[in-house]
Design an enzyme around this catalytic site. Structure first.
Site, mmCIF file in Angstrom:
data_model
loop_
_atom_site.group_PDB
_atom_site.id
_atom_site.type_symbol
_atom_site.label_atom_id
_atom_site.label_comp_id
_atom_site.label_asym_id
_atom_site.label_seq_id
_atom_site.Cartn_x
_atom_site.Cartn_y
_atom_site.Cartn_z
ATOM 1 N N CYS A 140 0.835 -1.207 0.000
ATOM 2 C CA CYS A 140 0.000 0.000 0.000
ATOM 3 C C CYS A 140 0.868 1.255 0.000
ATOM 4 O O CYS A 140 1.386 1.667 1.034
ATOM 5 C CB CYS A 140 -0.936 -0.022 1.211
ATOM 6 S SG CYS A 140 -2.002 1.437 1.294
ATOM 7 N N CYS A 143 -0.443 4.107 2.174
ATOM 8 C CA CYS A 143 -0.219 3.917 3.616
ATOM 9 C C CYS A 143 1.247 4.150 3.974
ATOM 10 O O CYS A 143 1.546 4.760 5.001
ATOM 11 C CB CYS A 143 -0.547 2.484 4.055
ATOM 12 S SG CYS A 143 -2.053 1.809 3.360
ATOM 13 N N ASP A 144 2.157 3.632 3.176
ATOM 14 C CA ASP A 144 3.555 3.552 3.619
ATOM 15 C C ASP A 144 4.549 4.394 2.820
ATOM 16 O O ASP A 144 5.708 4.508 3.217
ATOM 17 C CB ASP A 144 4.009 2.076 3.568
ATOM 18 C CG ASP A 144 3.170 1.210 4.513
ATOM 19 O OD1 ASP A 144 2.783 1.713 5.575
ATOM 20 O OD2 ASP A 144 2.892 0.044 4.178
#
Ligand code: NDP
Length: 322
Positions: A140, A143-144
């Site tokens: 992701c 997300c990261d």
């Protein structure tokens, strides 16, 4: 053979942000929800390190911690959170039936499906090792990606997701190398053009991942192999992103609920309603576009409100009938 048949007003299947948010709302509406956690309690977020984009956590929070907090919040309003795996359903009759671990049979007035989706990984031992260590493997970018600002990363995949994520990463990272296993993209032309026209994205065609390299704690590079020439080379990278698709966890609903061709549950637009009355869906099981914890939580809230309104309408109809 079923053990005992239990009657439940609101059964929630799945324990990610969608399931727990549905539970919080359903419990506060006196629906006495029962939530089955499934095989990965806490859902996909438990494989994430730091969550920095969920509103209300200005300092960030780890995925597992956030799931504990969501569970505590659901239990504070007396959600019955249970271990167990829903192995079978039958939504063909007037009573919605589900089976837990093949044995226990539950009859439900309403069901909220929050079973999520699972990111696909390559399955290489080195990839799995650094994924489990939280050492630089992610599925992701949204997300990261932030953790790899001004660094070099590698992303695998050639579909719309990979293009979207590579482009997202290109705005944060010094360099993004995209590994495409064939000599062409699967993505739409417009998404392909976007990555081709981005200066700091390098595309390597006919290239597969041989091994994710690291120092035992974190990723330091990727050994790749050209599947035409057989040549291998090592690319320096601190992040290894996998964007080769997701699989919605919806197999048990096949034949009972309308799914699209890739297995995502089809909901009535703007609602959490499925094609079966009294069965609602929230989170990634119906969402291949946004896939965020906050959007999953939002649809969990919608599902509980839709279920509550459905029950209220049913009860007043039954009262008039009497
Ligand atoms: P896709 O299934 O479309 O693409 C998966 C990609 O991963 C393919 O290029 C495939 O390669 C590659 N791949 C699969 N397995 C491996 C492997 N083992 N090693 C290397 N590469 C591999 O998945 P997406 O998640 O990209 O998209 C899913 C759906 O969501 C699509 O319909 C897409 O259009 C849609 N979507 C739309 C978006 C938008 O419109 N904004 C954004 C994101 C997704 P190969 O091509 O060789 O099979």
């Amino acid at each position: 053979m079923s053990e005992v048949i239990e009657r439940v007003k609101c059964l929630i299947i799945g324990s990610g942000p969608a399931g727990y948010t549905a539970a919080i709302y359903a419990a506060r509406a006196n629906m006495s929800p029962v939530l089955y956690q499934g095989s990965q309690p806490g859902g996909q977020l438990t494989t994430t390190n730091e969550v920095e984009n969920f509103p209300g956590y200005p300092e960030g929070i780890t995925g597992p911690e956030m799931m504990v907090e969501l569970r505590n919040q659901a239990e504070r309003f007396e959600t019955d959170v249970r271990d167990g795996w829903i192995t079978k359903v039958d939504f063909s009759g007037p009573i919605h039936k589900v089976w837990v671990n093949e044995t226990k049979e539950i009859h439900c007035d309403t069901v909220i499906i929050s079973t999520g989706a699972s990111a696909k990984y390559l399955g290489l031992p080195s990839e799995q090792k650094y994924l489990k260590l939280g050492g630089g493997v992610s599925a992701c970018a949204v997300c990261d990606g932030f953790f790899y600002r001004n660094q070099e990363v590698v992303i695998v995949g050639a579909g719309d997701s990979a293009c979207e994520e590579a482009h997202y990463l290109s705005k944060l990272c010094k360099k993004v190398t995209m590994l495409v296993r064939r000599d062409e993209f699967r993505a739409s032309k417009i998404m392909e053009a976007r990555v081709r026209n981005t200066q700091n994205i390098e595309i390597m065609f006919n290239t597969e991942t041989d091994e994710v390299l690291g120092d035992g704690q974190v990723v330091t590079g990727v050994r790749v192999k050209n599947n035409v020439t057989g040549e291998t080379q090592e690319l320096p990278a601190t992040g290894f992103f996998v964007a080769i698709g997701h699989k919605p966890n919806t197999d048990i609903f096949k034949g009972y609920i309308d799914l699209d061709e890739t297995g995502y549950i089809i909901n009535e637009p703007g609602t959490s309603k499925t094609n079966v009355e009294g069965v609602f869906v929230s989170g990634d099981a119906a969402d291949h576009v946004y896939r965020q914890a906050v959007t999953a939580a939002g649809t969990g809230c919608m599902a509980a409100l839709d279920a509550e309104r459905y029950l209220a309408a049913k009860e007043s109809f039954e009262e008039v009938e009497r």
